[in-house]
Design an enzyme around this catalytic site. Structure first.
Site, PDB file in Angstrom:
ATOM      1  N   CYS A 258      41.056  23.978 -68.566  1.00  0.00           N
ATOM      2  CA  CYS A 258      43.168  23.443 -68.083  1.00  0.00           C
ATOM      3  C   CYS A 258      43.944  24.295 -69.075  1.00  0.00           C
ATOM      4  O   CYS A 258      44.833  25.402 -68.483  1.00  0.00           O
ATOM      5  CB  CYS A 258      43.203  21.767 -68.760  1.00  0.00           C
ATOM      6  SG  CYS A 258      42.194  21.634 -69.999  1.00  0.00           S
ATOM      7  N   HIS A 307      43.846  17.308 -72.233  1.00  0.00           N
ATOM      8  CA  HIS A 307      44.127  17.536 -70.965  1.00  0.00           C
ATOM      9  C   HIS A 307      45.969  18.589 -70.443  1.00  0.00           C
ATOM     10  O   HIS A 307      46.693  16.912 -70.796  1.00  0.00           O
ATOM     11  CB  HIS A 307      43.439  17.193 -69.269  1.00  0.00           C
ATOM     12  CG  HIS A 307      43.878  17.775 -68.122  1.00  0.00           C
ATOM     13  ND1 HIS A 307      42.594  18.701 -68.023  1.00  0.00           N
ATOM     14  CD2 HIS A 307      44.087  17.779 -67.237  1.00  0.00           C
ATOM     15  CE1 HIS A 307      42.845  18.932 -67.005  1.00  0.00           C
ATOM     16  NE2 HIS A 307      43.796  18.348 -66.214  1.00  0.00           N
ATOM     17  N   HIS A 319      47.018  22.411 -61.637  1.00  0.00           N
ATOM     18  CA  HIS A 319      45.865  22.043 -63.197  1.00  0.00           C
ATOM     19  C   HIS A 319      45.007  22.780 -62.901  1.00  0.00           C
ATOM     20  O   HIS A 319      45.024  22.859 -61.945  1.00  0.00           O
ATOM     21  CB  HIS A 319      46.188  20.417 -63.814  1.00  0.00           C
ATOM     22  CG  HIS A 319      45.284  19.690 -63.461  1.00  0.00           C
ATOM     23  ND1 HIS A 319      44.378  19.516 -63.473  1.00  0.00           N
ATOM     24  CD2 HIS A 319      45.716  19.149 -62.060  1.00  0.00           C
ATOM     25  CE1 HIS A 319      43.769  18.278 -62.893  1.00  0.00           C
ATOM     26  NE2 HIS A 319      44.179  17.757 -62.019  1.00  0.00           N
TER      27      HIS A 319
END
Length: 348
Positions: A258, A307, A319
């Site tokens: 990420c 994240h 993402h």
């Protein structure tokens, strides 16, 4: 009589050996989920597919848990042969049969397309494809017939020494094209930030600065969607990599995690540090109402931000997910809404 007893004994030994081997094979067909395992990483490790794993384990989503026992599809039905078959374009040049290990991104790249074009051409609503699925393609096979892309035409300035900003432009790109520095370009145009807009007219010749701007630039930098980046280009760059698989620590189009995805997209415009998710969180400024280009953060497996993604607007963000690769998701999704920590604005 002794011969019969001997035959029976040998049969017992052989049968026992067979049962032992069968038992060993049965135990080898399951695996216990460990930290950082995903369906994608397990499918790669055991030469199968995510869909096959979900099917044999009756999973309705890509979510798995540490300690969970998963069945691995039999080798005969999922493992490709040792001899790697090199995919090639069919005779018609308009369709392609999906091979083991393919992703939408890999197929799109092979045929000089992008993922969105491939999905639109095949009416796909997700990034999931299947072995032996036939996909329509409209490009040439780059694996067998590499093509040299035609260089883009060099932007030109008009008679007045000005240039009209095009989609995908940034100050650094324009400055480089016209052999200037970003500071010089900002100075002759009276710019106080790095934000530019499509169709904006910029002076690109030092001699075109014939008069001093009548309005003194503000000493404070106006609020922008992310401080230093061209948001349109940033989002456009990010969407180009939809379908790229997840890879722990990955920072290239062969695989992203990420924060590595965020770093790679930003690096297309600015020189920046490779931060972790927690690092981006600590160096960015909180915003109560996220704008396109802002960063959104989530708590997924431990305390604090673990994240992140890029906010696109309309409650959507892009993402690199551990089970999906690069994809677009919604903040209203039941999984993400429960784990949302907030939005922040990154400045170089």
């Amino acid at each position: 009589m002794k011969k019969r007893q001997l035959a029976l004994s040998l049969g017992t030994i052989v049968g026992g050996t067979f049962l032992y081997q069968a038992s060993a094979e049965a135990s080898a067909s399951t695996v216990q989920v460990k930290a950082r395992d995903t369906l994608w990483s397990l499918s790669t490790k055991y030469h199968t597919t995510v869909e096959a794993l979900k099917s044999v384990n009756k999973l309705s989503s890509n979510t798995i848990h540490i300690g969970q026992t998963l069945s691995i599809p039999s080798v005969s039905t999922s493992q490709p042969s040792n001899k790697e078959e090199k995919p090639s374009a069919p005779a018609t040049g308009s369709t392609y049969k999906v091979q083991s290990g393919d992703t939408l991104w890999k197929v799109a790249t092979r045929f000089n397309m992008n993922v969105e074009e491939l999905k639109r051409l095949n009416a796909l609503s997700s990034n999931i494809i299947y072995i032996n699925q036939t996909l329509k393609v409209n490009g040439s096979n780059s694996a067998s017939t590499p093509t040299t892309s035609k260089p883009a035409e060099t932007p030109s300035k008009d008679a007045n020494g000005t240039y009209k900003v095009q989609r995908g432009d940034s100050l650094s790109k324009i400055a480089s094209t016209f052999h200037m520095s970003v500071s010089e370009l900002k100075q002759i145009n009276g710019l106080t930030s790095n934000t530019i807009y499509v169709n904006q007219q910029l002076k690109v010749s030092k001699s075109s600065q014939t008069t001093t701007p009548t309005t003194k630039p503000s000493t404070s930098t106006p609020s922008t969607s992310n401080g230093t980046l061209n948001v349109s280009q940033m989002i456009s760059d990010a969407k180009r990599y939809i379908g790229v698989p997840y890879k722990w620590g990955g920072t290239t189009p062969s695989g992203f995690d990420c924060s590595g995805f965020i770093y790679y997209v930003m690096k297309q415009q600015i020189s920046t540090t490779r931060y972790t998710t927690a690092g981006y969180w600590s160096v960015s400024t909180p915003v109560s109402n996220p704008q396109p280009g802002d960063l959104v953060f989530f708590n997924t497996y431990s305390s604090g931000p673990t994240h992140m993604g890029i906010y696109l607007g309309n409650r959507q963000f892009i993402h690199a997910g551990s089970s999906t690769g690069v994809t677009i998701a919604s903040l209203d999704n039941s999984y993400w809404s429960k784990r949302y920590l907030g939005a922040k604005r990154f400045s170089k």
